[in-house]
Scaffold this motif. Structure first.
Motif: not given
Length: 109
Positions: A50, A94-96, A98
């Motif tokens: 991230g 975070p890149e996702d 989250g």
């Protein structure tokens, strides 16, 4: 025994250890040494990729590192020697998408 107005006292030291649950630990970055003067190592309790952001007390971005990969076994070295002495918030977004992890660091000179 007559009351004289004086009271006795005793001191005993008790050590208490309070543990953190895994849920508490999962939301925090691991930062060491803290306080720091030149460099900090930043790790995450779980593997994450991230954007690492270091913000000053006014919320201004001082350091921004995109695509930072962190884990307990993979700490990231970040130079803080150029920052003014003070308290900073470190966040990993975070890149996702989250939840972000965070910690505070103290920079001293």
């Amino acid at each position: 025994v007559p009351f004289t107005g004086c009271m006795g006292s005793a001191t005993e030291t008790v050590d208490i250890t309070i543990g953190m649950s895994e849920a508490d630990e999962a939301g925090r970055l691991i930062v060491f040494p803290n306080p720091a003067s030149r460099e900090v190592m930043i790790a995450s309790p779980v593997r994450m990729i991230g954007t690492l952001i270091v913000r000053d007390q006014r919320g201004r971005d001082c350091i921004r590192l995109p695509h930072a990969a962190l884990g307990q076994d993979r700490p990231l070295s970040v130079s803080v020697g150029h920052l003014n002495a003070g308290l900073y918030q470190v966040s990993l977004v975070p890149e996702d998408a989250g939840p972000a992890l965070s910690a505070r660091i103290m920079v001293v000179h």
